[in-house]
Design a protein around this motif. Sequence first.
Motif, PDB file in Angstrom:
ATOM      1  N   GLU A  47       0.829  -1.199   0.000  1.00 10.01           N
ATOM      2  CA  GLU A  47       0.000   0.000   0.000  1.00 10.01           C
ATOM      3  C   GLU A  47       0.871   1.260   0.000  1.00 10.01           C
ATOM      4  N   LEU A  48       1.931   1.254   0.805  1.00 11.75           N
ATOM      5  CA  LEU A  48       2.849   2.393   0.824  1.00 11.75           C
ATOM      6  C   LEU A  48       3.529   2.567  -0.530  1.00 11.75           C
ATOM      7  N   LEU A  49       3.889   1.444  -1.166  1.00 11.03           N
ATOM      8  CA  LEU A  49       4.549   1.507  -2.467  1.00 11.03           C
ATOM      9  C   LEU A  49       3.598   2.070  -3.520  1.00 11.03           C
ATOM     10  N   ALA A  50       2.346   1.630  -3.501  1.00 11.94           N
ATOM     11  CA  ALA A  50       1.361   2.157  -4.448  1.00 11.94           C
ATOM     12  C   ALA A  50       1.174   3.656  -4.247  1.00 11.94           C
ATOM     13  N   PHE A  51       1.097   4.079  -2.991  1.00 15.66           N
ATOM     14  CA  PHE A  51       0.932   5.495  -2.672  1.00 15.66           C
ATOM     15  C   PHE A  51       2.140   6.308  -3.134  1.00 15.66           C
ATOM     16  N   SER A  52       3.341   5.829  -2.825  1.00 14.72           N
ATOM     17  CA  SER A  52       4.556   6.553  -3.176  1.00 14.72           C
ATOM     18  C   SER A  52       4.719   6.659  -4.690  1.00 14.72           C
ATOM     19  N   LYS A  53       4.469   5.568  -5.404  1.00 14.95           N
ATOM     20  CA  LYS A  53       4.590   5.589  -6.861  1.00 14.95           C
ATOM     21  C   LYS A  53       3.570   6.530  -7.487  1.00 14.95           C
ATOM     22  N   ALA A  54       2.356   6.538  -6.940  1.00 15.30           N
ATOM     23  CA  ALA A  54       1.314   7.422  -7.473  1.00 15.30           C
ATOM     24  C   ALA A  54       1.708   8.884  -7.292  1.00 15.30           C
ATOM     25  N   VAL A  55       2.299   9.202  -6.144  1.00 15.38           N
ATOM     26  CA  VAL A  55       2.732  10.577  -5.877  1.00 15.38           C
ATOM     27  C   VAL A  55       3.845  10.979  -6.842  1.00 15.38           C
ATOM     28  N   GLU A  56       4.848  10.106  -6.994  1.00 20.17           N
ATOM     29  CA  GLU A  56       6.003  10.441  -7.824  1.00 20.17           C
ATOM     30  C   GLU A  56       5.655  10.463  -9.312  1.00 20.17           C
ATOM     31  N   ALA A  57       4.752   9.563  -9.728  1.00 21.21           N
ATOM     32  CA  ALA A  57       4.356   9.524 -11.139  1.00 21.21           C
ATOM     33  C   ALA A  57       3.269  10.538 -11.460  1.00 21.21           C
TER      34      ALA A  57
ATOM     35  N   THR B 277      -5.809  -2.068  -9.217  1.00 22.64           N
ATOM     36  CA  THR B 277      -5.079  -2.536  -8.029  1.00 22.64           C
ATOM     37  C   THR B 277      -4.491  -1.360  -7.262  1.00 22.64           C
ATOM     38  N   ILE B 278      -3.939  -0.381  -7.985  1.00 22.19           N
ATOM     39  CA  ILE B 278      -3.401   0.815  -7.346  1.00 22.19           C
ATOM     40  C   ILE B 278      -4.514   1.562  -6.605  1.00 22.19           C
ATOM     41  N   SER B 279      -5.663   1.734  -7.275  1.00 21.17           N
ATOM     42  CA  SER B 279      -6.791   2.431  -6.649  1.00 21.17           C
ATOM     43  C   SER B 279      -7.261   1.701  -5.395  1.00 21.17           C
ATOM     44  N   ARG B 280      -7.299   0.387  -5.467  1.00 21.24           N
ATOM     45  CA  ARG B 280      -7.761  -0.406  -4.327  1.00 21.24           C
ATOM     46  C   ARG B 280      -6.796  -0.286  -3.142  1.00 21.24           C
ATOM     47  N   ARG B 281      -5.505  -0.316  -3.427  1.00 22.38           N
ATOM     48  CA  ARG B 281      -4.521  -0.200  -2.352  1.00 22.38           C
ATOM     49  C   ARG B 281      -4.555   1.183  -1.712  1.00 22.38           C
ATOM     50  N   LEU B 282      -4.735   2.213  -2.521  1.00 13.87           N
ATOM     51  CA  LEU B 282      -4.831   3.564  -1.978  1.00 13.87           C
ATOM     52  C   LEU B 282      -6.076   3.726  -1.116  1.00 13.87           C
TER      53      LEU B 282
ATOM     54  N   ALA C 280       2.871  14.458   4.692  1.00 11.39           N
ATOM     55  CA  ALA C 280       3.565  13.906   5.864  1.00 11.39           C
ATOM     56  C   ALA C 280       3.843  12.420   5.684  1.00 11.39           C
ATOM     57  N   LEU C 281       2.847  11.674   5.187  1.00  7.19           N
ATOM     58  CA  LEU C 281       3.043  10.238   4.992  1.00  7.19           C
ATOM     59  C   LEU C 281       4.092   9.956   3.929  1.00  7.19           C
ATOM     60  N   HIS C 282       4.110  10.758   2.844  1.00  7.50           N
ATOM     61  CA  HIS C 282       5.056  10.504   1.756  1.00  7.50           C
ATOM     62  C   HIS C 282       6.493  10.656   2.223  1.00  7.50           C
TER      63      HIS C 282
END
Length: 316
Positions: free
Chosen positions: A9-19, A35-40, A67-69
């Motif tokens: 979930e953290l990886l999906a969030f971080s990748k979404a922010v950076e991309a 899958t990304i939407s579901r994890r977020l 803060a989380l990122h």
Amino acid sequence: MDDPLETSELLAFSKAVEARSLSRAAAELGVPRATISRRLARLEERLGVRLLRRTTRSLVLTDAGEALHRHARIVLDAVHHAEASVRKTDDAVRGELRVSVPPMTGTSFSAMICDFARRYPEVRIHVHSTTQHVDLQRGGYDVALRATTALEPGLVARTLAREPTLAVASPAYLEAHGTPRNRRDLRHHRCLMGFARGELPQTQWPFSGGKFQVEGALFANDVYLLCDAALEGLGIALLPLILAHPHLESGALVHVLPGALQGESHIAVVYPEREFMPPQVRAFIDALVAWAPELVARTNAPMPKRAVKKRVGKSA
């Protein structure tokens, strides 16, 4: 006690922010967009806060998301290195490499990066060019090039080159305002100042082994802007020789207070101190060290004779 956050979930969030896109994040991770939407969604539900505001064109971080990122990059980096430290290794150099560099690295640096990419095709290289003094650990960077050896705790620096800095001004500026003869004369001049460590406006310049308080008229953390301002006749700037040299040679700039107002900065490769260094990071540091002699040759260029003659003529 609540269960810890899942790495996926953290990886999906971080990748979404950076991309800045769910679709691009999904492509980079090799999973469906759903899958990304579901994890977020699971992550936001678990934390009970909104992390991202999604529109049809962009993703915007909320305060909680920012803060989380910051912390997520540290966690994911630690997980990556923990996995690499126990994974069976072979002779291949692979994985992700995040690098921060200043904008003035030049074409030889670009050639070195391209050569590194050819030699290690399994390394995914992220090169971030910025004038800011980035936080390597919070930003998730493996390596940074810096014009300083001032370090935060937990970092290691290896000097690649020593860069002379000197004060310069345009002939038109000196004709209009006069040529300073000593440091006290600078009180009557416009000084074009940088930022200490890219963060705080400078208040001092180096004088004959010490420091002297200087009042700035213009401040910028972009050394190219300071050079352009000097060329436009806006004042006196303290510039790296590698940048000032061609303008001194052409006569567009004149060396001011030679032998008194000048200093030296260290160009260093900086990286987090850690017991285990990933192979791709070690290979890149080795590539930087191998490239350093070319950088040293450029920074140790002699003072141009034409600039010296013009300087002598002004002070006569």
